[in-house]
Scaffold this motif. Structure first.
Motif, PDB file in Angstrom:
ATOM      1  N   PHE A  58      44.866  43.393  59.891  1.00 16.91           N
ATOM      2  CA  PHE A  58      44.153  42.875  58.722  1.00 16.91           C
ATOM      3  C   PHE A  58      42.915  42.100  59.161  1.00 16.91           C
ATOM      4  CE2 PHE A  58      43.258  39.256  55.968  1.00 16.91           C
ATOM      5  CZ  PHE A  58      43.131  39.855  54.724  1.00 16.91           C
ATOM      6  N   TYR A  59      43.093  41.190  60.134  1.00 20.88           N
ATOM      7  CA  TYR A  59      41.952  40.409  60.606  1.00 20.88           C
ATOM      8  C   TYR A  59      40.908  41.301  61.274  1.00 20.88           C
ATOM      9  CZ  TYR A  59      44.712  36.246  59.653  1.00 20.88           C
ATOM     10  OH  TYR A  59      45.440  35.264  59.034  1.00 20.88           O
ATOM     11  N   PHE A  60      41.359  42.248  62.073  1.00 21.27           N
ATOM     12  CA  PHE A  60      40.427  43.160  62.742  1.00 21.27           C
ATOM     13  C   PHE A  60      39.585  43.937  61.734  1.00 21.27           C
ATOM     14  CE2 PHE A  60      39.915  47.713  63.802  1.00 21.27           C
ATOM     15  CZ  PHE A  60      38.879  47.592  64.710  1.00 21.27           C
ATOM     16  N   LYS A  61      40.221  44.505  60.699  1.00 26.53           N
ATOM     17  CA  LYS A  61      39.479  45.351  59.766  1.00 26.53           C
ATOM     18  C   LYS A  61      38.515  44.535  58.912  1.00 26.53           C
ATOM     19  CE  LYS A  61      42.696  45.566  55.843  1.00 26.53           C
ATOM     20  NZ  LYS A  61      43.563  46.429  55.018  1.00 26.53           N
ATOM     21  N   ASN A  62      38.721  43.210  58.854  1.00 32.26           N
ATOM     22  CA  ASN A  62      37.768  42.354  58.146  1.00 32.26           C
ATOM     23  C   ASN A  62      36.667  41.832  59.059  1.00 32.26           C
ATOM     24  OD1 ASN A  62      38.549  41.712  55.156  1.00 32.26           O
ATOM     25  ND2 ASN A  62      40.476  41.884  56.268  1.00 32.26           N
ATOM     26  N   TRP A  63      37.019  41.523  60.289  1.00 35.58           N
ATOM     27  CA  TRP A  63      36.023  41.021  61.234  1.00 35.58           C
ATOM     28  C   TRP A  63      35.093  42.123  61.736  1.00 35.58           C
ATOM     29  CZ3 TRP A  63      34.904  36.436  64.169  1.00 35.58           C
ATOM     30  CH2 TRP A  63      35.539  35.290  63.683  1.00 35.58           C
TER      31      TRP A  63
END
Length: 219
Positions: free
Chosen positions: A21-26
Motif C-alpha cells: 500500500f505504501y509503495f503504490k502511493n509513494w
C-alpha cells in the motif's frame, strides 16, 4: 526469560499487510516529484519500516533531492486518503495470534511508528482494537524506532521488565528498538533483504503462526 506476561506488536508489515500500500502511493509521488522510479524491491530495501522523517532525510542526503518533511507529509497523506487505507488487509494469522494470547491472559500492546489515525482506521476496520491494552504511536514519542523510546514507554505503561515481554517485529528498525529496550524479540518476515539484516536476532520466523508456536513454549 521470565514467564511471559506481555506481547508487544509492531503494526506495518507485522499485523497488517501495508508495505505494498505504501509503495503504490509513494512510487508515483517519487516519479512526479523527482523523476525517481523505484520497484517494490527498492521500496523494501531502502524505505520500508522507516519513519517519514527518515525517508525524507534519505531523499535529501542520499539522493540529493530538494524537499521537506512537511511537503512529503502533505503529498503522502493526500495519496493515502485517495487510496482508502481501510482496504489494507491483515497479515496471515494476525487475528489468530491475538485471540490465542487473549485466551491465555497475556497482555497485548501495539508499538508503531504509524500515527493513531492509521491504527484506528485499519485495526478498527478489522475489529481488532479491543485486543490491545494500549497503543504507543508516533505522536507518543519524541524519538521513534530504531530508538528504544517507544518500547521503553510501553514497558512503563505495563509496569513490567523487558525480560517478561516479547516484541514482534518485521524489520531491523523495529527490532533494534525492542532489543535496545531490553525486550525479547521474534522477527517475522519472508523478505530476504530484511532477514539478512537481522543478524542479532535469535528467533526469526516467516509468519505469525510460527510466532504463535514459539510463544506457546513461553506461556
Amino acid at each position: 526469560m521470565n514467564k511471559l506476561q506481555s506481547v508487544l506488536f509492531d503494526l506495518d508489515g507485522t499485523l497488517i499487510d501495508s508495505e505494498y500500500f505504501y509503495f503504490k502511493n509513494w512510487a508515483p509521488i517519487l516519479k512526479q516529484e523527482f523523476d525517481l522510479q523505484i520497484t517494490y524491491d527498492d521500496w523494501i530495501r531502502d524505505f520500508a519500516g522507516h519513519t517519514l522523517a527518515h525517508n525524507v532525510k534519505r531523499l535529501v542526503e542520499d539522493y540529493g533531492y530538494d524537499t521537506t518533511e512537511e511537503h512529503m507529509w502533505k503529498r503522502t497523506r493526500a495519496a493515502y486518503a485517495d487510496s482508502n487505507m481501510s482496504d489494507i488487509e491483515l497479515m496471515p494469522f494476525a487475528k489468530d495470534i491475538l485471540v490465542y494470547l487473549k485466551a491465555n491472559n497475556i497482555r497485548i500492546g501495539l508499538v508503531t511508528s504509524s500515527y493513531r489515525s492509521t491504527v484506528d482506521t485499519v485495526l478498527g476496520k478489522h475489529k481488532l482494537l479491543d485486543y490491545f491494552e494500549f497503543f504507543v504511536t508516533r505522536e507518543c514519542v519524541e524519538s521513534p524506532k530504531p530508538n528504544p523510546e517507544p518500547y521503553r514507554l510501553a514497558l512503563t505503561k505495563l509496569g513490567l521488565a523487558g525480560d517478561s515481554c516479547v516484541a514482534i517485529e518485521d524489520t531491523i528498525t523495529g527490532s533494534r528498538s525492542a532489543l535496545d529496550a531490553g525486550l525479547q524479540l521474534i522477527a517475522v518476515t519472508k523478505q530476504e533483504v530484511e532477514r539478512a539484516r537481522l543478524t542479532d536476532v535469535d528467533n526469526i520466523v516467516e509468519n505469525l503462526q510460527q510466532a504463535k508456536q514459539l510463544l506457546s513454549d513461553w506461556i
